[in-house]
Scaffold this motif. Structure first.
Motif, PDB file in Angstrom:
ATOM      1  N   ALA A 263       0.830  -1.211   0.000  1.00  0.00           N
ATOM      2  CA  ALA A 263       0.000   0.000   0.000  1.00  0.00           C
ATOM      3  C   ALA A 263       0.864   1.260   0.000  1.00  0.00           C
ATOM      4  CB  ALA A 263      -0.919  -0.002   1.222  1.00  0.00           C
ATOM      5  N   ALA A 264       1.956   1.240   0.751  1.00  0.00           N
ATOM      6  CA  ALA A 264       2.843   2.400   0.810  1.00  0.00           C
ATOM      7  C   ALA A 264       3.447   2.688  -0.551  1.00  0.00           C
ATOM      8  CB  ALA A 264       3.945   2.161   1.839  1.00  0.00           C
ATOM      9  N   ALA A 265       3.784   1.624  -1.323  1.00  0.00           N
ATOM     10  CA  ALA A 265       4.394   1.826  -2.635  1.00  0.00           C
ATOM     11  C   ALA A 265       3.411   2.454  -3.613  1.00  0.00           C
ATOM     12  CB  ALA A 265       4.887   0.490  -3.173  1.00  0.00           C
ATOM     13  N   ILE A 266       2.155   2.121  -3.474  1.00  0.00           N
ATOM     14  CA  ILE A 266       1.136   2.730  -4.344  1.00  0.00           C
ATOM     15  C   ILE A 266       0.964   4.210  -3.994  1.00  0.00           C
ATOM     16  CG2 ILE A 266      -1.306   2.695  -4.945  1.00  0.00           C
ATOM     17  CD1 ILE A 266      -1.218  -0.339  -4.509  1.00  0.00           C
ATOM     18  N   TYR A 267       1.011   4.515  -2.698  1.00  0.00           N
ATOM     19  CA  TYR A 267       0.857   5.896  -2.251  1.00  0.00           C
ATOM     20  C   TYR A 267       2.086   6.726  -2.592  1.00  0.00           C
ATOM     21  CZ  TYR A 267       0.489   9.812   0.999  1.00  0.00           C
ATOM     22  OH  TYR A 267       0.468  11.067   1.558  1.00  0.00           O
ATOM     23  N   ASP A 268       3.291   6.177  -2.313  1.00  0.00           N
ATOM     24  CA  ASP A 268       4.539   6.869  -2.601  1.00  0.00           C
ATOM     25  C   ASP A 268       5.617   5.812  -2.812  1.00  0.00           C
ATOM     26  OD1 ASP A 268       6.834   8.352  -2.773  1.00  0.00           O
ATOM     27  OD2 ASP A 268       6.480   9.522  -0.946  1.00  0.00           O
TER      28      ASP A 268
END
Length: 438
Positions: A263-268
């Motif tokens: 999820a973090a990679a999708i956000y940033d």
């Protein structure tokens, strides 16, 4: 027919079948000599001042001696005609005072042989459900009349045999239950472990990818993890790491870590930002409880026009990735200085960038590999791993994993922790052109 069988209304064949099933239940037939039963036979002989005594189990067509005092070289006799086979038909001690004048015993081999048995006394070995497995027997070469005290003592010895058999049966069942528990735990651990890892790695254009997970304990869920997935802009993100602990708590932490990083990679998709987001989530989730932490390396792959891939890595307390260069050298892509995730108030994460050219590989691994012990007891360490890879010189992701798996097999019992492996390689067709353009 036993008394319990008569009460149950069984026919003679059915009663004998039930008795034999009880004999099999105790797993005693044809087992090695045993001091406990030998002592019971010896004690029976002393109580009667007799030269021979046995602990006998009546099988289908034989009487087998678990213990035999004074009967050197004799381990069993035919069931018919048999003294023990007759004795198990009675619930009380069975006595033949003079075999020469007793029709029940006259034809028995022990009576007619050179042993010349004349006296025989037996007490049945009886289970709690009334099945008579065999007898404790006393034999003499002279006629005699036993006392009531002797017969009572013989009954007590038969009861001791039964107690010993019950203890051993309980131990057998405990071992079997423990084996089943461990087998079930292994099945559950494997099933749970599969849910914590991607079922298969995706196909990445211009790359070959491979991964493996080696468990140090088949019945315990480990905390190592990895993943590889596409980003929206044509780049690919990947990570590999290791959470603290084992078992259910580690599994929960692994699941949280893996999905948080995705999820973090999708956000940033910035690698350091992804690790910082994970750090914040772990601290929020486990606030007020024992800290839960992990090590991880997070990377982003970007294909380049010349066929190479740019690799940006950020590390949080994790071993360095290793690049296997086209010239055969092994280079550490260091993120040294990156700190544990979820543990410190303000951790630092270290980021670095490298290029992966055609004919080159990248290996990410957890410390179960480098902390393994070699045959001389020393830790493999990054230096040992580097020497092994330089010697085997793999050129593709599959070859790289095969090389590391061969190393793990060679280390054998020196591997005491789980190991996750993620290998990436750029195919080599354009290697000569790239070398010319460097």
């Amino acid at each position: 027919m036993t008394a319990s069988s008569v009460q149950a209304g069984l026919t003679a064949p059915a009663a004998e079948e039930a008795r034999l099933a009880a004999v099999r239940r105790y797993h005693i037939l044809d087992t090695p000599p045993d001091g406990a039963f030998d002592r019971i036979a010896s004690l029976a002989a002393r109580l009667f001042d007799a030269p021979m005594a046995t602990v006998a189990i009546v099988d289908t067509d034989r009487v087998w001696f678990k213990a035999a005092h004074g009967l050197d070289g004799i381990s069993e006799t035919d069931r018919e005609p048999g003294l023990c086979a007759s004795a198990i038909l009675h619930g009380e001690p069975y006595v033949v005072t003079d075999a020469d004048s007793d029709a029940r015993a006259f034809a028995n081999p022990l009576v007619r042989s050179d042993l010349g048995v004349r006296f025989y006394a037996a007490a049945p070995i009886t289970t709690a459900d009334g099945q008579r497995l065999g007898t404790v027997n006393v034999l003499d070469t002279r006629p005699r009349q036993p006392t009531d005290d002797q017969l009572e003592a013989l009954k007590d010895l038969a009861a001791l045999v039964m107690d010993e058999l019950e203890l051993r049966l309980s131990a057998i069942r405990t071992v079997a239950a423990e084996r089943e528990r461990r087998a079930e735990a292994e099945r559950l651990a494997r099933a749970l472990q599969r849910t914590l890892l991607p079922p298969a790695l995706p196909d990445v254009p211009g790359l070959q990818v491979a991964a493996a997970y080696h468990t140090a304990s088949a019945d315990e869920v480990g905390g190592d993890f990895y993943d590889l997935f596409p980003l929206d802009d044509g780049r690919w993100a990947f990570f590999l790491g290791d959470v603290c602990g084992k078992g259910a708590d580690a599994a929960a932490l692994t699941s949280l870590t893996r999905y948080t990083l995705r999820a973090a990679a999708i956000y940033d998709p910035d690698p350091c930002a992804a690790l910082a987001n994970l750090d914040a989530v772990l601290k929020g989730e486990y606030q007020g409880s024992d800290p839960r932490y992990c090590t991880a390396v997070f990377g982003v792959l970007q294909p380049m026009p010349d066929g190479s891939h740019s690799v940006t890595l950020a590390g949080g307390g994790h071993p360095s990735a290793l690049a296997l260069r086209a010239d055969g050298s092994v280079q550490a892509i260091s993120t040294a200085g990156g700190q544990l995730i979820g543990m410190l108030p303000s951790p630092q994460f270290v980021q670095t960038t490298a290029r992966l050219f055609p004919g080159e590989c990248l290996l990410l691994y957890t410390d179960g590999l480098t902390e393994a012990r070699t045959s001389d007891g020393r830790m493999l360490d990054e230096d040992g791993l580097t020497r092994h890879l330089a010697a085997t010189a793999p050129r593709t992701a599959d070859q790289l994993l095969q090389s590391v798996e061969a190393l793990l097999a060679c280390l054998g019992e020196g591997v005491t922790d789980d190991t996750a492996l993620l290998a990436l390689s750029v195919p080599a067709p354009f290697a000569s052109r790239i070398q010319e353009n460097r």
